[in-house]
Scaffold this motif. Structure first.
Motif, mmCIF file in Angstrom:
data_model
loop_
_atom_site.group_PDB
_atom_site.id
_atom_site.type_symbol
_atom_site.label_atom_id
_atom_site.label_comp_id
_atom_site.label_asym_id
_atom_site.label_seq_id
_atom_site.Cartn_x
_atom_site.Cartn_y
_atom_site.Cartn_z
ATOM 1 N N ALA A 34 0.836 -1.209 0.000
ATOM 2 C CA ALA A 34 0.000 0.000 0.000
ATOM 3 C C ALA A 34 0.868 1.255 0.000
ATOM 4 O O ALA A 34 0.579 2.228 -0.713
ATOM 5 C CB ALA A 34 -0.945 0.001 1.203
ATOM 6 N N VAL A 35 1.949 1.247 0.771
ATOM 7 C CA VAL A 35 2.871 2.389 0.783
ATOM 8 C C VAL A 35 3.512 2.550 -0.585
ATOM 9 O O VAL A 35 3.590 3.658 -1.130
ATOM 10 C CB VAL A 35 3.948 2.220 1.886
ATOM 11 N N PHE A 59 6.422 14.070 -6.608
ATOM 12 C CA PHE A 59 7.662 14.163 -5.842
ATOM 13 C C PHE A 59 7.739 15.530 -5.167
ATOM 14 O O PHE A 59 7.246 16.523 -5.714
ATOM 15 C CB PHE A 59 8.876 13.981 -6.759
ATOM 16 N N PRO A 60 8.372 15.594 -3.997
ATOM 17 C CA PRO A 60 8.515 16.901 -3.347
ATOM 18 C C PRO A 60 9.459 17.807 -4.140
ATOM 19 O O PRO A 60 10.352 17.330 -4.835
ATOM 20 C CB PRO A 60 9.099 16.560 -1.968
ATOM 21 N N ARG A 105 11.081 15.249 4.905
ATOM 22 C CA ARG A 105 10.639 13.999 5.525
ATOM 23 C C ARG A 105 9.146 13.852 5.278
ATOM 24 O O ARG A 105 8.431 14.849 5.115
ATOM 25 C CB ARG A 105 10.894 14.033 7.038
ATOM 26 N N SER A 106 8.692 12.622 5.272
ATOM 27 C CA SER A 106 7.260 12.337 5.155
ATOM 28 C C SER A 106 6.873 11.359 6.257
ATOM 29 O O SER A 106 7.710 10.976 7.069
ATOM 30 C CB SER A 106 6.953 11.733 3.775
ATOM 31 N N MET A 114 11.590 7.979 -0.778
ATOM 32 C CA MET A 114 12.156 6.800 -0.152
ATOM 33 C C MET A 114 11.318 6.443 1.068
ATOM 34 O O MET A 114 11.119 7.280 1.944
ATOM 35 C CB MET A 114 13.606 7.063 0.270
ATOM 36 N N ALA A 115 10.814 5.201 1.096
ATOM 37 C CA ALA A 115 10.009 4.732 2.225
ATOM 38 C C ALA A 115 10.824 3.778 3.081
ATOM 39 O O ALA A 115 11.444 2.848 2.567
ATOM 40 C CB ALA A 115 8.751 4.039 1.721
#
Length: 147
Positions: free
Chosen positions: A8-9, A18-19, A24-25, A36-37
């Motif tokens: 799901a992520v 994209f930022p 950070r998220s 990047m997760a």
């Protein structure tokens, strides 16, 4: 997080913009052209013995491989990209675009997909900055071609 939550992520990051600057998220970090997760993070190994570290590493490899199997069913077999030569190039002073430059300093290799019809790459790897520090299962979504 479960494998279903990891997927799901990844799905969410594949569809998000994209930022515009490094930030950070809720699941990791990102910058222009990538996200990047941090799907999973282990405990550190300051007080652990070698067997605990090895067991944790094996578990992270199993988790990566399980997730990779599901992604392979969706998008076909991944390429496996060693980042050691990228790290050598960074060390030699070459400017490597992100996320590949920083990723090469703590992820030895990634499983890499570029689904047909998509303009984004998905990289899946295991990070460890140093032997005493935690392992992380990382998913990276980027529009920047691998070096």
């Amino acid at each position: 997080m479960t494998i279903a939550q990891h997927l799901a992520v990844i799905d969410r990051l594949c569809s998000e913009d994209f930022p515009s600057e490094h930030s950070r998220s809720d699941v990791g970090s990102g910058g222009p052209g990538y996200r990047m997760a941090e799907l999973a993070t282990s405990e550190d190994f300051w007080e652990a013995d070698g067997a605990a570290r090895e067991e944790t590493e094996e578990q992270y490899e199993a988790d990566r491989d399980g997730l990779s199997g599901l992604l392979t069913r969706r998008w076909g077999h991944p390429d496996v990209l060693s980042l050691s030569s990228v790290l050598d190039r960074v060390t030699d002073g070459e400017d490597i675009p992100e996320p590949w430059g920083v990723l090469s300093s703590h992820v030895p290799d990634v499983y890499l997909w570029k689904p047909a019809g998509h303009d984004r790459w998905l990289a899946l790897g295991i990070s460890q900055w140093d032997r005493e520090l935690p392992f992380q299962l990382l998913a990276v979504i980027t529009e920047t071609d691998p070096p």
